[in-house]
Design a protein around this motif. Structure first.
Motif, PDB file in Angstrom:
ATOM      1  N   ILE A  68      55.172  -3.323  -1.977  1.00  0.00           N
ATOM      2  CA  ILE A  68      54.647  -4.049  -3.141  1.00  0.00           C
ATOM      3  C   ILE A  68      53.380  -4.812  -2.792  1.00  0.00           C
ATOM      4  N   SER A 127      51.861  -3.244  -9.704  1.00  0.00           N
ATOM      5  CA  SER A 127      52.598  -3.137  -8.436  1.00  0.00           C
ATOM      6  C   SER A 127      54.094  -2.997  -8.676  1.00  0.00           C
ATOM      7  N   ILE A 128      54.629  -3.798  -9.601  1.00  0.00           N
ATOM      8  CA  ILE A 128      56.067  -3.727  -9.881  1.00  0.00           C
ATOM      9  C   ILE A 128      56.414  -2.457 -10.643  1.00  0.00           C
ATOM     10  N   GLY A 187      57.416  -1.241  -7.227  1.00  0.00           N
ATOM     11  CA  GLY A 187      58.688  -1.897  -7.544  1.00  0.00           C
ATOM     12  C   GLY A 187      59.747  -0.916  -8.014  1.00  0.00           C
ATOM     13  N   ILE A 205      61.589  -7.602  -6.173  1.00  0.00           N
ATOM     14  CA  ILE A 205      61.081  -7.385  -7.532  1.00  0.00           C
ATOM     15  C   ILE A 205      61.094  -8.651  -8.383  1.00  0.00           C
ATOM     16  N   THR A 206      61.550  -9.768  -7.834  1.00  0.00           N
ATOM     17  CA  THR A 206      61.530 -11.034  -8.591  1.00  0.00           C
ATOM     18  C   THR A 206      60.808 -12.136  -7.822  1.00  0.00           C
ATOM     19  N   PRO A 232      57.008 -10.946  -6.653  1.00  0.00           N
ATOM     20  CA  PRO A 232      55.978 -10.976  -7.709  1.00  0.00           C
ATOM     21  C   PRO A 232      55.601 -12.392  -8.142  1.00  0.00           C
TER      22      PRO A 232
END
Length: 505
Positions: free
Chosen positions: A197, A218-219, A223, A267-268, A271
């Motif tokens: 990421i 990116s996510i 991601g 992913i949380t 970011p």
């Protein structure tokens, strides 16, 4: 099942600590040796946590081959996990013997040592792995800030996973190895997923994207790959949870937790951190010497697959080693697939000869107490005496009836006929000089047995329709001959209406 039956019927005590006494001066038969061991154990005998003591004076097989060492079995009332916490008090209650060297071993000591060694290895692994991971990331990202982020995400996943495992340990029994697998997976996958990421985020910033756009793209790309990768790993680990072996089930539980947390953090948490750091992701650059120069500065137009927008990109970005490798693989898929597949098969062939076995103290460093006791037992004693094959035999009606004694006598004789068997300990082999008729007569009125050893052995080995038999192999516990012997006994019906459960540990 065999152990559970014997614990239920015979109240079998599996929590045994071996206290070893060695002497260069006296033999184990001498009055001085016996007197000093009795004095050393005086307080232990009256300890409320001890259910009984079996001395080498009661069982001569607990004396070393050279006669200058012997051990005493101290049986604890608590289970092995709880008994491990009582070991410091046991060592305190053991009085020092002037002419004897004292050491302890056995299951509870092994459990305590393996926990201490695992925790020590865990700390050392963390101390070494995190700096090496940061160095590797510095070489990849050439930026201090970009390099620290994946390591922090991986470390965070490990910390939260260990906290959850601590809570899970209050609900179900977990193997100590779950700590190692949690650290291994947490650092490895946390760094791996974050690297994808962060790399994509930096690429999007380099193409002129705003911070918010770079995070979103990116996510949406890296991601998504991270999520499906973690899902695949999780599905594989869930399979381990259904194994009945505690270690494998624990590894499955710990692995599932840490993989899910590594994905969630990537992913949380990551970011959100990238949104805050923004363009400062490239702060504190690391300057490394270039080993070669890239040629070509002409820019080309590329179309973004998500937004449809065109962005400029230098050909140098698309002509590195990894780019060229990917082009070769896609251009010659069959030519690459076949040799790589053959190589993987060849590397996996040794697994066909893998042998699984239970761990013992030999896996520990030589300087820990249980390993020292294990080595002493292997070198100076017949260590096979401490690792018998345990049989739980149930009969129709009481074990001590004349009919069942005959059936049991025949069954034991069949086991003894196996060339891999060194000895069988049973109520029909208590004295090798006795005949079947004498055993039948002896057990007609068991309450009248005058011999204290035989009386104690009978009480410990028989309860109603259940009796316990020890089979001593000529080979070590992990030897293939012993493992094959266990399978042979399991696959051979005892006959006469009897049923047998075999503990093959």
């Amino acid at each position: 099942r065999a152990i559970n039956l014997l614990v239920q019927k015979l109240h079998l005590n599996l929590t045994v600590v071996e206290v070893f006494f060695t002497s260069q001066k006296y033999s184990a038969d001498s009055p001085q040796f016996i007197q000093e061991t009795q004095q050393a154990l005086a307080k232990v005998r009256s300890w409320s946590q001890v259910s009984g003591i079996v001395s080498f004076t009661d069982n001569p097989r607990q004396i070393a081959v050279d006669r200058h060492a012997a051990y005493v079995n101290v049986m604890f009332k608590p289970d092995p996990d709880t008994a491990a916490k009582l070991l410091p008090e046991l060592e305190h209650l053991l009085r020092p013997a002037p002419d004897l060297k004292t050491s302890i071993g056995g299951g509870p000591v092994f459990y305590e040592d393996i926990q201490a060694v695992s925790e020590s290895d865990l700390r050392r692994a963390e101390f070494l792995a995190i700096p090496f991971a940061i160095i590797a990331l510095l070489l990849v990202f050439r930026s201090v800030v970009a390099s620290i982020l994946p390591a922090l995400v991986g470390g965070g996943a490990v910390v939260v996973s260990l906290a959850l495992i601590f809570g899970l340990g209050h609900i179900t029994t977990l193997s100590i190895f779950v700590l190692n697998i949690t650290t291994l997976f947490g650092l490895g996958l946390g760094v791996d997923y974050s690297l994808f990421i962060v790399s994509r985020f930096r690429e999007e910033l380099a193409r002129g994207r705003s911070v918010d756009e770079a995070v979103a793209i990116s996510i949406a790309t890296a991601g998504r790959a991270v999520t499906f990768s973690g899902l695949t790993v999780t599905i594989g680990l869930i399979g381990l949870i259904f194994f009945r072996i505690s270690m494998l089930r624990s590894v499955g539980m710990g692995g599932v937790l840490v993989v899910m947390l590594a994905v969630l953090a990537a992913i949380t948490l990551l970011p959100a951190t990238l949104s805050i750091i923004g363009t400062r992701i490239n702060a504190f650059p690391v300057r490394l010497p270039r080993l070669w120069r890239r040629n070509g500065n002409a820019e080309v137009l590329l179309t973004n697959t998500l937004s449809g927008e065109q962005v400029t990109r230098s050909p140098a970005e698309d002509h590195g080693f990894w780019y060229r490798l990917s082009q070769v693989v896609m251009h010659y898929p069959i030519r690459i697939f076949v040799p790589v597949f053959i190589l993987l098969v060849v590397l996996g062939l040794p697994f066909l000869n893998v042998r699984f076995s239970a761990p013992d103290a030999s896996i520990l460093p030589p300087d820990v107490p249980s390993r020292a006791a294990y080595d002493l037992l292997a070198k100076r004693f017949n260590d096979r005496e401490t690792t018998p094959i345990l049989l739980a035999v149930q009969t129709r009606g009481g074990v001590l009836t004349a009919d069942n004694i005959r059936k049991l006598y025949d069954y034991v004789q069949r086991i003894e006929a196996d060339p891999r068997v060194a000895r069988v300990d049973s109520i029909v082999r208590a004295d090798p000089r006795f005949t079947l008729a004498q055993y039948e007569l002896l057990y007609t009125h068991p309450q009248l047995i005058a011999d204290p050893y035989l009386s104690a052995f009978l009480k410990a080995s028989v309860a109603g329709d259940t009796t316990m038999i020890f089979v001593i192999s000529k080979y070590g516990m992990l030897d293939q001959h012993s493992q094959a012997l266990v399978q042979t006994i399991r696959n051979t019906p005892p006959g006469g209406g009897m049923t047998t459960l075999v503990d093959g540990s």
